[in-house]
Design an enzyme around this catalytic site. Structure first.
Site, short mmCIF file in Angstrom:
data_model
loop_
_atom_site.label_atom_id
_atom_site.label_comp_id
_atom_site.label_asym_id
_atom_site.label_seq_id
_atom_site.Cartn_x
_atom_site.Cartn_y
_atom_site.Cartn_z
N TYR A 115 51.28 53.26 49.40
CA TYR A 115 50.12 53.44 50.27
C TYR A 115 49.33 54.69 49.93
CZ TYR A 115 50.95 49.57 53.37
OH TYR A 115 51.06 48.32 53.87
N GLU A 213 81.55 43.71 49.20
CA GLU A 213 80.20 43.25 48.84
C GLU A 213 79.21 43.40 49.99
OE1 GLU A 213 80.11 39.66 46.61
OE2 GLU A 213 78.05 39.19 47.15
N ASP A 265 82.78 38.51 46.22
CA ASP A 265 82.90 37.05 46.26
C ASP A 265 83.32 36.54 44.89
OD1 ASP A 265 82.12 37.09 48.83
OD2 ASP A 265 80.06 36.41 48.48
#
Lengths: 385, 692
Positions: A115, A213, A265
């Site tokens: 910005y 995770e 996982d």
């Protein structure tokens, strides 16, 4: 125009901020960049910059250091090239934006800088930036160009990831006792450099770090007070760990000599997260030295776990085509290629043709993962390296 | 008959399974009874029932066909007489779904006894039996129009014709007797009326309300018919406009039913050269026609017959043909019969005969095509190509192609001042109408886009716009790309007559579709018309144009014709491609400089922010580098590595092209003083003719 910004007006009466030695170094390279442009313009030359290339072709795996390193490939960015003129202009804008941040001794988010620099180019309808990601990639370019990392440019990303455990650290002068963080944990900041976070060997009782995770799994471990029982630090990175988390793990590992174990996982994505923690990522190859933890271990989940833990049929998630492709790609990474155990692991998953999430262990018992699975693996020193 | 009844018996026995009882078959009718109702059908009766064959399918088309036939006849007559044609077309509403059309020319006039036959008898004319390039061919058109008028309104066709200043004008009111295909004259006790020249005649004309623009010679036909007046595609407006394009030597005055006057003034004073009549070429003659010619011939030797009745039969070829038919050169032609004709025809096909002379064709010419297009179609690039004459089935023909590329629309080229003026002087009632009528080729869709982009209300009065709204309208006109999604427009002509219907069935359209326009800088999806602000005109000139039907709406797809069209399209396409590529290059170069310039200020600002270098000085220095760099990039190097001085604004495309500055193109903007079209009903614009 930057001059018209209200922030400038506020700043005007303030006395100049004293620069830290690190800031001085960054400032020197910024000024060096600008001087190069002036010099080239005087010599009637294109004031190009050579930006080290951040692509797969320009990274190599150092077997000795066991991390991904950036090669010497460079991309020339020219002002007087139709396709590059705009990115050149943006590069200079980002550099000037960082200069202002340094001058004021302030830091801003990536979005904040976006910005700060976004405005309409004079006499046109064109914006300097239209999307934040346009700005983000330029920031990474400036990082490699100046060999100054984001933190040194006074930029930070959104906080992501949390930690809890038997450690007390100092964050911007405030003492944080990570064993008394309640259910939410200590949010790992985007910048964890020594100026911000001080670590002390003496104030750490933990013996190892367990990185999981996602936040949900992390909640399970925290609720079961796993870190208290096993005397460790528990972290998560909300999926792919951001730089702050990786740098924090790296510092804890190197400065406090804590081994890192990962519970991720059992899918290509989990393997990849492990690979990033261990060897570093392609995009941030120039930071691998400060990020990667070559000694990190992969605790689970393993592709044998379906049989080993006697899981229910219902927890299987079928592999997609992308998963299979990705798994084969990962198997060919040089840092996995020569590891027979990893090769069997990946092959086994492909043979299974399903993936397993850490949460699948909950089907056995809510606290199976914290009370049985992880302790057993640690006990047996059963992990992949 | 016999076979079909036998079949029936077999069928029945099969279905019944057993042999049918022999029963006395009751005949419905007898041969004698049937013979009583069998009689000759007159041509006029046939066409009265099948008027769609002649282009009178519906009221809209009837109006167009009527005007078309009359105008075509007028132009043919003028050109044949060597008079620069001037045509008046007047349409007047005479009642609901009823219009009175009057078409007058300054032609040579028609002899008194011919008038009723020409206008009141089908298949009467001068053009059918000769091979000569003309607009009309069969001699059906105008009389069929008259017949349609009489049938639908009961009003007779009125004709007034004058041969010279001193001679009287002949005035007829005619009805066609469809049963017998003969004219029935209603006025002057079946003899017509002669109006004396001078004051007396003028008084008579006034007294009887006869329409006539005073001319020393000429013909006017007035037909009242059931019709519908529309605008847009397939309209009278379009026909007359296209006629003006292909015939730059004519002047056209058109008064439409809403009392708007259009003037298409001639842009050249040179008449097209007179078309020569040719004899048929043996390749184009079918065996039946040959036999008929032999039958109808006067007594003469075979050799003489071939020499006088055909073109391109040399004594050598005649001899060969005679041998093929096993007869001699000196035999009397009347002694030959059908088998001879058959053999001669076969021999013709295997004998090499040189193609017919092609000087009988008079093309429009590349210059005049450019002039005509430029005069009427707004654009910035024009190209034309006239192919050398060629032959199909023994008929010579010639293809001409013209192309106008619009580029930026007229709306994008106006200045704010001009827009103010236009807004002041317009007499349209809504902004949409203002846009449609002021800017040629914009169309309803483009106007809608602009009005929407300007966030104006559709029904706003253009003269009552506030300054802020005018500004918005101006910005919208600048920014809206009306050419987006615009398709190539194809104007087809046969012997200078525009063809407006059956676009898809026409050889021209098929060839345009089959040509790859992508190579010429236009985008085109497979099997579709290319996109872009392009107007294409294709003209086929021939002594006998092969139409697919009597209503003369589409050209048959002979391979020879298609090949010539394709070559013509490619010729103008190449020029367009060169123009577009060069223009793109110029644009790219200026774009490049502009891009650099745009960012230099930002760069110098950012750099000076970092190291405090003087901003303006740095900017000037960078500007110099930019100029140097772009100049280098612009420089071209030839094969031997030397510099080529190449100014892309100077483009030599060879002859027959025309590049104009679209900003001051007269045809692009309709000033009220020049022409004033007004759409009484804005919705009519959208109505399109269904295309077969």
């Amino acid at each position: 125009m930057p001059q018209k910004r209200p922030s400038k007006i506020v700043r005007a009466p303030k006395k100049p901020v004293k620069l830290s030695p690190r800031d001085k170094k960054t400032m020197a390279s910024l000024v060096g960049l600008a001087d190069g442009v002036v010099k080239a313009a005087k010599g009637r030359r294109d004031p190009y910059v050579d930006i080290p290339s951040r692509t797969l072709s320009n990274v190599r795996y150092s077997a000795r250091k066991r991390i991904i390193e950036m090669g010497n490939g460079k991309n020339r960015r020219q002002l007087f090239d139709l396709s590059q003129a705009k990115s050149y202009m943006r590069t200079m804008l980002v550099a000037s934006g960082c200069k202002q941040l340094l001058d004021q001794g302030k830091t801003t988010s990536l979005r904040g800088l976006y910005y700060m620099l976004k405005h309409t180019i004079e006499k046109t309808k064109e914006n300097t930036f239209d999307e934040q990601n346009e700005c983000d990639t330029i920031i990474e370019d400036v990082e490699v160009l100046l060999t100054s990392i984001r933190e040194e440019l006074h930029l930070y990303a959104e906080n992501r990831g949390a930690m809890v455990g038997n450690i007390t650290l100092i964050d911007r002068g405030d003492t944080i006792n990570c064993s008394r963080m309640g259910s939410g944990g200590y949010a790992i900041p985007s910048i964890v450099e020594p100026e911000v976070i001080e670590l002390d060997r003496k104030k750490c009782d933990a013996k190892f770090i367990l990185h999981v995770e996602k936040g949900t799994v992390w909640q399970r471990f925290n609720e079961d007070r796993f870190w208290e029982i096993h005397n460790c630090i528990l972290t998560h990175g909300a999926g792919q760990p951001p730089r702050g988390v990786r740098r924090m793990l790296n510092r804890l590992h190197h400065e406090l000599k804590l081994p890192v174990y990962c519970v991720l996982d059992n899918d290509p994505w989990g393997y990849y997260i492990y690979s990033v923690i261990k060897q570093g990522s392609i995009n941030l190859a120039f930071e691998s030295g400060r990020m990667a933890i070559p000694e990190a271990k992969y605790l689970g989940l393993r592709s044998i776990d379906y049989d080993r833990c006697d899981l229910a049929e219902s927890v299987k998630i079928a592999l997609t085509d992308t998963d299979r492709k990705r798994a084969k790609q990962i198997g060919k990474y040089p840092w996995f290629e020569k590891k027979p155990k990893w090769q069997t692991e990946i092959k086994r998953m492909l043979k299974n043709d399903f993936k397993l999430e850490v949460e699948s262990l909950i089907s056995k018992d809510i606290s199976y993962v914290t009370e049985v699975y992880v302790p057993e693996r640690l006990e047996a020193q059963d992990w992949l390296d | 008959m016999a076979t079909s009844s036998r079949k029936k018996t077999v069928n029945r026995s099969e279905t019944n399974g057993s042999a049918p009882k022999r029963k006395k078959v009751q005949r419905r009718s007898t041969a004698q009874a049937m013979a009583a109702s069998q009689k000759e059908i007159s041509v006029s009766e046939f066409f009265a029932k099948n008027r769609h064959l002649l282009g009178f399918d519906n009221p809209r088309k009837a109006l167009l066909t009527t005007i078309k036939e009359a105008v075509d006849n007028s132009l043919d007559a003028c050109e044949e007489a060597g008079i620069l044609p001037e045509v008046w077309v007047h349409i007047e509403q005479a009642g609901p779904n009823r219009y009175k059309v009057g078409i007058q020319d300054n032609g040579p006039g028609i002899l008194k006894k011919q008038i009723p036959l020409i206008f009141g008898k089908l298949l009467y004319g001068s053009k059918f039996h000769r091979l000569r390039q003309s607009r009309g061919q069969q001699g059906i058109g105008i009389s069929a129009a008259g017949m349609y008028g009489v049938q639908t309104t009961g009003k007779p066709v009125k004709i007034i014709s004058k041969v010279s200043v001193r001679k009287p004008a002949h005035y007829y009111e005619i009805q066609i007797d469809t049963k017998r295909n003969v004219p029935k004259i209603l006025n002057g006790k079946g003899e017509g009326v002669d109006i004396p020249p001078g004051e007396k005649g003028a008084a008579y004309i006034k007294k009887h309300g006869i329409e006539w623009v005073d001319q020393p010679h000429g013909t006017r036909v007035t037909i009242e018919l059931e019709a519908k007046f529309v605008r847009g595609r397939g309209s009278v407006d379009e026909y007359l406009q296209q006629t003006a394009i292909a015939n730059p030597h004519i002047s056209l005055h058109y008064l439409d039913p809403e009392n708007y006057e259009y003037e298409y003034m001639r842009s050249t004073d040179v008449l097209p050269p007179e078309a020569k009549e040719i004899k048929p070429h043996p390749y184009g003659v079918e065996v039946g026609r040959l036999a008929q010619m032999i039958e109808e011939s006067d007594t003469m030797s075979v050799a003489e017959f071939f020499r006088t009745r055909f073109s391109r039969i040399t004594p050598g070829i005649a001899k060969k043909l005679c041998q093929g038919a096993s007869t001699t050169m000196r035999t009397n032609i009347r002694k030959l019969d059908r088998t001879h004709a058959d053999k001669i025809h076969q021999t013709i096909q295997t004998t090499k005969i040189s193609p017919p002379t092609t000087d009988c064709i008079c093309p429009i010419g590349e210059d005049l095509i450019l002039k005509g297009l430029h005069h009427v179609v707004p654009g910035e690039f024009y190209a034309a190509a006239t192919r050398p004459p060629s032959v199909y089935r023994g008929n010579p023909f010639q293809i001409e192609v013209g192309l106008a590329y619009g580029g930026a629309a007229a709306t994008q080229n106006v200045t704010m001042d001009l827009l103010m003026e236009l807004l002041e002087e317009t007499d349209t009632r809504t902004v949409r109408q203002f846009l449609i009528h002021t800017f040629n080729g914009l169309g309803g869709d483009g106007a809608d886009k602009i009005v929407k982009a300007a966030t104006l209300k559709t029904r706003q009065n253009p003269r009552g716009l506030k300054p802020k709204e005018r500004e918005k309208l101006f910005q919208a006109m600048k920014n809206v790309n009306v050419a987006e999604g615009q398709q190539m427009e194809v104007m087809r002509y046969a012997n200078r007559v525009p063809l407006q219907f059956q676009q898809s069935g026409c050889a021209v359209t098929q060839t345009v579709l089959g040509t790859n326009w992508r190579g010429y800088g236009l985008s085109q999806s497979r099997g579709a018309m290319p996109k872009g602000p392009v107007t294409l005109m294709v003209h086929i000139a021939s002594v006998w144009v092969p139409f697919t039907s009597e209503s003369k709406e589409a050209i048959a797809s002979y391979p020879e014709i298609q090949k010539e069209i394709r070559l013509g399209l490619q010729a103008v396409g190449r020029k367009l491609g060169m123009f577009l590529r060069r223009r793109l290059k110029v644009k790219q170069q200026s774009d490049r400089r502009e891009i650099f310039m745009r960012y230099l200020k930002e760069v110098s600002g950012a750099v000076s922010e970092i190291n405090g270098a003087p901003k303006d000085e740095l900017y000037d220095q960078l500007l110099k580098v930019a100029k140097k760099v772009t100049a280098d990039a612009d420089m071209q190097i030839d094969d031997r590595g030397r510099r080529v001085e190449d100014d892309p604004t100077q483009l030599d495309l060879g002859e027959n092209t025309l590049i104009v500055d679209p900003a001051d193109h007269e045809a692009a903007i309709n000033r009220v003083a020049v022409a004033d079209e007004l759409e009484a009903d804005g919705e009519e614009e959208h109505e399109e003719y269904e295309e077969e």
